[in-house]
Structure formats: C-alpha cells, structure tokens
Scaffold this motif. Structure first.
Motif, PDB file in Angstrom:
ATOM      1  N   GLY A 153       1.015  10.440  18.256  1.00 51.72           N
ATOM      2  CA  GLY A 153       0.449  11.605  17.577  1.00 51.72           C
ATOM      3  C   GLY A 153       0.266  11.476  16.078  1.00 51.72           C
ATOM      4  O   GLY A 153       0.160  12.483  15.376  1.00 51.72           O
ATOM      5  N   ILE A 154       0.192  10.264  15.579  1.00 48.50           N
ATOM      6  CA  ILE A 154      -0.049  10.056  14.147  1.00 48.50           C
ATOM      7  C   ILE A 154      -1.547  10.211  13.892  1.00 48.50           C
ATOM      8  O   ILE A 154      -2.371   9.640  14.604  1.00 48.50           O
ATOM      9  CB  ILE A 154       0.416   8.653  13.700  1.00 48.50           C
ATOM     10  N   ALA A 155      -1.916  10.962  12.861  1.00 50.29           N
ATOM     11  CA  ALA A 155      -3.331  11.155  12.526  1.00 50.29           C
ATOM     12  C   ALA A 155      -3.945   9.820  12.108  1.00 50.29           C
ATOM     13  O   ALA A 155      -3.363   9.079  11.310  1.00 50.29           O
ATOM     14  CB  ALA A 155      -3.481  12.182  11.416  1.00 50.29           C
ATOM     15  N   SER A 156      -5.108   9.522  12.639  1.00 52.85           N
ATOM     16  CA  SER A 156      -5.747   8.229  12.362  1.00 52.85           C
ATOM     17  C   SER A 156      -6.105   8.048  10.892  1.00 52.85           C
ATOM     18  O   SER A 156      -6.158   6.915  10.410  1.00 52.85           O
ATOM     19  CB  SER A 156      -6.986   8.052  13.233  1.00 52.85           C
ATOM     20  N   ASN A 157      -6.331   9.138  10.159  1.00 59.11           N
ATOM     21  CA  ASN A 157      -6.678   8.998   8.741  1.00 59.11           C
ATOM     22  C   ASN A 157      -5.481   8.614   7.872  1.00 59.11           C
ATOM     23  O   ASN A 157      -5.622   8.429   6.672  1.00 59.11           O
ATOM     24  CB  ASN A 157      -7.343  10.267   8.221  1.00 59.11           C
ATOM     25  N   ARG A 158      -4.314   8.469   8.471  1.00 61.92           N
ATOM     26  CA  ARG A 158      -3.121   8.044   7.742  1.00 61.92           C
ATOM     27  C   ARG A 158      -2.885   6.542   7.847  1.00 61.92           C
ATOM     28  O   ARG A 158      -1.965   6.008   7.241  1.00 61.92           O
ATOM     29  CB  ARG A 158      -1.891   8.774   8.278  1.00 61.92           C
ATOM     30  N   ILE A 159      -3.734   5.851   8.624  1.00 62.64           N
ATOM     31  CA  ILE A 159      -3.517   4.432   8.898  1.00 62.64           C
ATOM     32  C   ILE A 159      -4.782   3.645   8.555  1.00 62.64           C
ATOM     33  O   ILE A 159      -5.870   3.973   9.018  1.00 62.64           O
ATOM     34  CB  ILE A 159      -3.197   4.214  10.390  1.00 62.64           C
ATOM     35  N   VAL A 160      -4.618   2.607   7.747  1.00 66.01           N
ATOM     36  CA  VAL A 160      -5.700   1.669   7.448  1.00 66.01           C
ATOM     37  C   VAL A 160      -5.344   0.349   8.116  1.00 66.01           C
ATOM     38  O   VAL A 160      -4.217  -0.137   7.977  1.00 66.01           O
ATOM     39  CB  VAL A 160      -5.873   1.471   5.929  1.00 66.01           C
ATOM     40  N   LEU A 161      -6.284  -0.214   8.860  1.00 69.24           N
ATOM     41  CA  LEU A 161      -6.060  -1.476   9.570  1.00 69.24           C
ATOM     42  C   LEU A 161      -6.859  -2.579   8.879  1.00 69.24           C
ATOM     43  O   LEU A 161      -8.060  -2.427   8.660  1.00 69.24           O
ATOM     44  CB  LEU A 161      -6.507  -1.340  11.029  1.00 69.24           C
ATOM     45  N   ARG A 162      -6.207  -3.694   8.563  1.00 71.08           N
ATOM     46  CA  ARG A 162      -6.876  -4.817   7.895  1.00 71.08           C
ATOM     47  C   ARG A 162      -6.568  -6.119   8.637  1.00 71.08           C
ATOM     48  O   ARG A 162      -5.416  -6.506   8.768  1.00 71.08           O
ATOM     49  CB  ARG A 162      -6.425  -4.952   6.452  1.00 71.08           C
ATOM     50  N   SER A 163      -7.629  -6.776   9.064  1.00 72.01           N
ATOM     51  CA  SER A 163      -7.518  -8.057   9.755  1.00 72.01           C
ATOM     52  C   SER A 163      -7.737  -9.175   8.744  1.00 72.01           C
ATOM     53  O   SER A 163      -8.817  -9.294   8.167  1.00 72.01           O
ATOM     54  CB  SER A 163      -8.585  -8.121  10.857  1.00 72.01           C
ATOM     55  N   LEU A 164      -6.712  -9.994   8.531  1.00 70.04           N
ATOM     56  CA  LEU A 164      -6.797 -11.070   7.540  1.00 70.04           C
ATOM     57  C   LEU A 164      -6.828 -12.458   8.167  1.00 70.04           C
ATOM     58  O   LEU A 164      -6.985 -13.451   7.461  1.00 70.04           O
ATOM     59  CB  LEU A 164      -5.640 -10.954   6.548  1.00 70.04           C
ATOM     60  N   GLY A 165      -6.668 -12.550   9.481  1.00 67.90           N
ATOM     61  CA  GLY A 165      -6.718 -13.857  10.144  1.00 67.90           C
ATOM     62  C   GLY A 165      -5.703 -14.817   9.557  1.00 67.90           C
ATOM     63  O   GLY A 165      -4.578 -14.459   9.247  1.00 67.90           O
ATOM     64  N   GLY A 166      -6.117 -16.048   9.354  1.00 67.32           N
ATOM     65  CA  GLY A 166      -5.233 -17.075   8.830  1.00 67.32           C
ATOM     66  C   GLY A 166      -5.399 -17.327   7.347  1.00 67.32           C
ATOM     67  O   GLY A 166      -5.000 -18.374   6.844  1.00 67.32           O
ATOM     68  N   THR A 167      -5.959 -16.360   6.605  1.00 69.37           N
ATOM     69  CA  THR A 167      -6.281 -16.575   5.193  1.00 69.37           C
ATOM     70  C   THR A 167      -5.097 -16.483   4.245  1.00 69.37           C
ATOM     71  O   THR A 167      -5.186 -16.945   3.114  1.00 69.37           O
ATOM     72  CB  THR A 167      -7.349 -15.573   4.719  1.00 69.37           C
ATOM     73  N   ARG A 168      -3.988 -15.892   4.681  1.00 69.13           N
ATOM     74  CA  ARG A 168      -2.840 -15.694   3.789  1.00 69.13           C
ATOM     75  C   ARG A 168      -1.526 -16.124   4.444  1.00 69.13           C
ATOM     76  O   ARG A 168      -0.623 -15.313   4.670  1.00 69.13           O
ATOM     77  CB  ARG A 168      -2.731 -14.238   3.370  1.00 69.13           C
TER      78      ARG A 168
END
Length: 91
Positions: free
Chosen positions: A52-67
């Motif tokens: 039940g967490i509001a989606s606007n509270r979560i940012v998803l970032r895909s960085l792969g193998g870059t870091r």
C-alpha cells in the motif's frame, strides 16, 4: 528486508525513496538493463500493490553494471555487485 522497508515507509508517510538496481558485468548492457528493471519492477509492485505504498513516493533507477563497488574478477565480488541500494529522496 523489503517488508522492513515497507514498514518504515508506512511509519514515515512523508518519506520518499529511490531504489537503485545494479548488476555485475556479466552479459550485455541490454541484458544487465533487463535484469535490473525486472528486479525493480518486482520490488516496486510489492511495495505498491501488496504493502500500500503510494507509487509517487518511489523512484526506480536501473544502473546495470555501470557502478560496481568491487572488481568483477571473482564470483564473490560479482555477487556483491548485484545489489539494490535504497536512498532517501530529499527532492
């Protein structure tokens, strides 16, 4: 750990987070991106739909193998580079 994160978000309703997904250097950049996006999608759906967490509270970032945090020369280090980081989003 994901349920613990959900409990924290429920306890602090103004908190916003970023989930950063990383992989080791195995596979192509495209494969790494697919893997990290799949992990993020699973986590995001659980937090939003199951907890039940509001989606606007979560940012998803895909960085792969870059870091990578560690040299990918050993299986142990590759395992450590496959990770999700949780950051507080203060924007």
């Amino acid at each position: 750990q994901l349920d613990y994160l959900a409990e924290l978000l429920l306890r602090y309703p103004e908190a916003r987070i970023e989930l950063l997904a990383h992989t080791d250097d195995a596979g192509s950049v495209r494969e790494q991106s697919i893997l990290t996006r799949a992990r993020l999608r699973t986590m995001g759906l659980h937090l939003v739909q199951q907890r039940g967490i509001a989606s606007n509270r979560i940012v998803l970032r895909s960085l792969g193998g870059t870091r990578p945090l560690y040299d990918n020369a050993t299986p142990g280090n590759r395992r450590l580079n496959n990770r999700i980081e949780v950051l507080e989003n203060t924007d």
